[in-house]
Scaffold this motif. Structure first.
Motif, PDB file in Angstrom:
ATOM      1  N   PHE A   1       0.833  -1.206   0.000  1.00  0.00           N
ATOM      2  CA  PHE A   1       0.000   0.000   0.000  1.00  0.00           C
ATOM      3  C   PHE A   1       0.868   1.257   0.000  1.00  0.00           C
ATOM      4  O   PHE A   1       0.602   2.204  -0.752  1.00  0.00           O
ATOM      5  N   VAL A   2       1.908   1.266   0.826  1.00  0.00           N
ATOM      6  CA  VAL A   2       2.799   2.433   0.906  1.00  0.00           C
ATOM      7  C   VAL A   2       3.483   2.670  -0.441  1.00  0.00           C
ATOM      8  O   VAL A   2       3.531   3.802  -0.931  1.00  0.00           O
ATOM      9  N   VAL A   3       3.995   1.618  -1.058  1.00  0.00           N
ATOM     10  CA  VAL A   3       4.684   1.755  -2.342  1.00  0.00           C
ATOM     11  C   VAL A   3       3.714   2.241  -3.416  1.00  0.00           C
ATOM     12  O   VAL A   3       4.035   3.156  -4.189  1.00  0.00           O
ATOM     13  N   MET A   4       2.527   1.650  -3.472  1.00  0.00           N
ATOM     14  CA  MET A   4       1.540   2.065  -4.490  1.00  0.00           C
ATOM     15  C   MET A   4       1.121   3.520  -4.286  1.00  0.00           C
ATOM     16  O   MET A   4       0.952   4.260  -5.256  1.00  0.00           O
ATOM     17  N   THR A   5       0.953   3.927  -3.030  1.00  0.00           N
ATOM     18  CA  THR A   5       0.587   5.313  -2.741  1.00  0.00           C
ATOM     19  C   THR A   5       1.694   6.263  -3.184  1.00  0.00           C
ATOM     20  O   THR A   5       1.429   7.286  -3.817  1.00  0.00           O
ATOM     21  N   HIS A   6       2.933   5.917  -2.875  1.00  0.00           N
ATOM     22  CA  HIS A   6       4.051   6.758  -3.299  1.00  0.00           C
ATOM     23  C   HIS A   6       4.147   6.837  -4.814  1.00  0.00           C
ATOM     24  O   HIS A   6       4.394   7.911  -5.363  1.00  0.00           O
ATOM     25  N   LEU A   7       3.959   5.715  -5.489  1.00  0.00           N
ATOM     26  CA  LEU A   7       4.039   5.724  -6.952  1.00  0.00           C
ATOM     27  C   LEU A   7       2.903   6.536  -7.564  1.00  0.00           C
ATOM     28  O   LEU A   7       3.093   7.208  -8.584  1.00  0.00           O
ATOM     29  N   ALA A   8       1.715   6.473  -6.950  1.00  0.00           N
ATOM     30  CA  ALA A   8       0.587   7.249  -7.465  1.00  0.00           C
ATOM     31  C   ALA A   8       0.815   8.744  -7.269  1.00  0.00           C
ATOM     32  O   ALA A   8       0.477   9.555  -8.137  1.00  0.00           O
ATOM     33  N   LEU A   9       1.414   9.109  -6.146  1.00  0.00           N
ATOM     34  CA  LEU A   9       1.629  10.523  -5.848  1.00  0.00           C
ATOM     35  C   LEU A   9       2.910  11.072  -6.487  1.00  0.00           C
ATOM     36  O   LEU A   9       3.021  12.267  -6.715  1.00  0.00           O
ATOM     37  N   ASP A  10       3.857  10.197  -6.745  1.00  0.00           N
ATOM     38  CA  ASP A  10       5.148  10.618  -7.283  1.00  0.00           C
ATOM     39  C   ASP A  10       5.631   9.600  -8.319  1.00  0.00           C
ATOM     40  O   ASP A  10       6.453   8.745  -8.020  1.00  0.00           O
ATOM     41  N   PRO A  11       5.105   9.666  -9.544  1.00  0.00           N
ATOM     42  CA  PRO A  11       5.435   8.656 -10.552  1.00  0.00           C
ATOM     43  C   PRO A  11       6.927   8.547 -10.876  1.00  0.00           C
ATOM     44  O   PRO A  11       7.395   7.495 -11.283  1.00  0.00           O
TER      45      PRO A  11
ATOM     46  N   VAL B   1       6.477   1.860  18.337  1.00  0.00           N
ATOM     47  CA  VAL B   1       6.673   3.240  17.875  1.00  0.00           C
ATOM     48  C   VAL B   1       8.166   3.567  17.792  1.00  0.00           C
ATOM     49  O   VAL B   1       8.630   4.158  16.809  1.00  0.00           O
ATOM     50  N   VAL B   2       8.926   3.169  18.807  1.00  0.00           N
ATOM     51  CA  VAL B   2      10.363   3.466  18.816  1.00  0.00           C
ATOM     52  C   VAL B   2      11.080   2.728  17.680  1.00  0.00           C
ATOM     53  O   VAL B   2      11.835   3.325  16.910  1.00  0.00           O
ATOM     54  N   MET B   3      10.844   1.422  17.573  1.00  0.00           N
ATOM     55  CA  MET B   3      11.557   0.636  16.557  1.00  0.00           C
ATOM     56  C   MET B   3      11.127   1.025  15.136  1.00  0.00           C
ATOM     57  O   MET B   3      11.969   1.130  14.234  1.00  0.00           O
ATOM     58  N   ALA B   4       9.837   1.259  14.931  1.00  0.00           N
ATOM     59  CA  ALA B   4       9.381   1.707  13.605  1.00  0.00           C
ATOM     60  C   ALA B   4       9.917   3.103  13.313  1.00  0.00           C
ATOM     61  O   ALA B   4      10.280   3.410  12.169  1.00  0.00           O
ATOM     62  N   GLY B   5       9.996   3.939  14.338  1.00  0.00           N
ATOM     63  CA  GLY B   5      10.554   5.279  14.163  1.00  0.00           C
ATOM     64  C   GLY B   5      12.014   5.231  13.748  1.00  0.00           C
ATOM     65  O   GLY B   5      12.453   6.017  12.894  1.00  0.00           O
ATOM     66  N   LEU B   6      12.776   4.312  14.335  1.00  0.00           N
ATOM     67  CA  LEU B   6      14.181   4.166  13.945  1.00  0.00           C
ATOM     68  C   LEU B   6      14.304   3.727  12.494  1.00  0.00           C
ATOM     69  O   LEU B   6      15.156   4.224  11.748  1.00  0.00           O
ATOM     70  N   HIS B   7      13.448   2.793  12.068  1.00  0.00           N
ATOM     71  CA  HIS B   7      13.468   2.383  10.663  1.00  0.00           C
ATOM     72  C   HIS B   7      12.971   3.526   9.769  1.00  0.00           C
ATOM     73  O   HIS B   7      13.414   3.674   8.637  1.00  0.00           O
ATOM     74  N   GLY B   8      12.042   4.325  10.295  1.00  0.00           N
ATOM     75  CA  GLY B   8      11.504   5.451   9.540  1.00  0.00           C
ATOM     76  C   GLY B   8      12.508   6.563   9.298  1.00  0.00           C
ATOM     77  O   GLY B   8      12.285   7.424   8.447  1.00  0.00           O
ATOM     78  N   LEU B   9      13.614   6.558  10.049  1.00  0.00           N
ATOM     79  CA  LEU B   9      14.658   7.548   9.795  1.00  0.00           C
ATOM     80  C   LEU B   9      15.257   7.368   8.404  1.00  0.00           C
ATOM     81  O   LEU B   9      15.715   8.327   7.794  1.00  0.00           O
ATOM     82  N   PHE B  10      15.261   6.131   7.901  1.00  0.00           N
ATOM     83  CA  PHE B  10      15.776   5.847   6.569  1.00  0.00           C
ATOM     84  C   PHE B  10      14.722   6.114   5.511  1.00  0.00           C
ATOM     85  O   PHE B  10      15.017   6.590   4.436  1.00  0.00           O
ATOM     86  N   SER B  11      13.476   5.758   5.840  1.00  0.00           N
ATOM     87  CA  SER B  11      12.359   5.951   4.921  1.00  0.00           C
ATOM     88  C   SER B  11      11.067   5.846   5.719  1.00  0.00           C
ATOM     89  O   SER B  11      10.872   4.873   6.463  1.00  0.00           O
ATOM     90  N   VAL B  12      10.201   6.816   5.564  1.00  0.00           N
ATOM     91  CA  VAL B  12       8.928   6.796   6.286  1.00  0.00           C
ATOM     92  C   VAL B  12       8.142   5.541   5.928  1.00  0.00           C
ATOM     93  O   VAL B  12       7.556   4.892   6.790  1.00  0.00           O
ATOM     94  N   GLY B  13       8.157   5.178   4.667  1.00  0.00           N
ATOM     95  CA  GLY B  13       7.458   3.975   4.226  1.00  0.00           C
ATOM     96  C   GLY B  13       7.994   2.722   4.880  1.00  0.00           C
ATOM     97  O   GLY B  13       7.245   1.815   5.233  1.00  0.00           O
TER      98      GLY B  13
END
Length: 185
Positions: A61-71, A126-138
């Motif tokens: 879902f995240v990848v498809m949303t990004h591709l739709a918003l930013d081809p 939240v903490v662990m996902a936030g750490l991964h989100g530093l590289f990419s929000v998706g």
């Protein structure tokens, strides 16, 4: 003082969040069980599947949303590692061990302050996902459910002294499957 409409909306949002969390915990415990009975290997295999399937759906879902918003795909993407033995060792052995150790320290610290397993798992998520989100929000969004499952696995198996394995083995299996996806031609 906040307007009545806002506090009502905030209460509804908080209520929805609680119901969603409760439903996720019920589904996870239905599949995995509430306790540390049974073989750890079977539990780890089931936990990796329970963590991976919803995370893969969120990731899609995240990848498809990004591709739709930013081809042109100029958005910050998660790093795609090269396919090598070093990457395999890093993804399947080193990363799960280091991240599980960090998660274990966080959980043990939280246990001193919070006595509700679900809240501990949510903060850890939240903490662990936030750490991964530093590289990419998706990437952060995609791994949130995985870390919720891993934190619960740690908390469930803690009593028998096998918490670290219950969290790191499913993590390694998930990363192995991701490596195989990356390595596929």
């Amino acid at each position: 003082m906040a307007p009545a409409g806002r506090s009502g909306l905030a209460r509804r949002i908080a209520g929805f969040g609680r119901r969603l969390t409760d439903a996720a915990v019920r589904w996870m415990t239905c599949v995995l069980g509430r306790s540390d009975t049974g073989p750890l290997g079977i539990y780890c295999l089931k936990a990796s599947i329970v963590a991976m399937v919803p995370s893969a759906l969120v990731s899609t879902f995240v990848v498809m949303t990004h591709l739709a918003l930013d081809p042109q795909a100029t958005w910050r993407r998660a790093p795609v590692p090269e396919v090598s033995l070093a990457t395999l060792l890093d993804m399947v052995i080193i990363a799960p061990l280091v991240e599980s150790a960090l998660m274990a320290c966080l959980i043990e610290g939280l246990r001193l302050l919070v006595h509700d397993r679900t809240r501990i798992a949510l903060v850890c998520t939240v903490v662990m996902a936030g750490l991964h989100g530093l590289f990419s929000v998706g990437w952060g969004l995609s791994v949130a459910w995985t870390f919720f499952v891993l934190a619960n696995a740690y908390l469930i198996w803690r009593r028998r002294g096998r918490a670290f394995a219950a969290a790191s083995v499913p993590h390694a299996l998930i990363n192995l499957s991701m490596f195989l996806v990356i390595a596929a031609p």
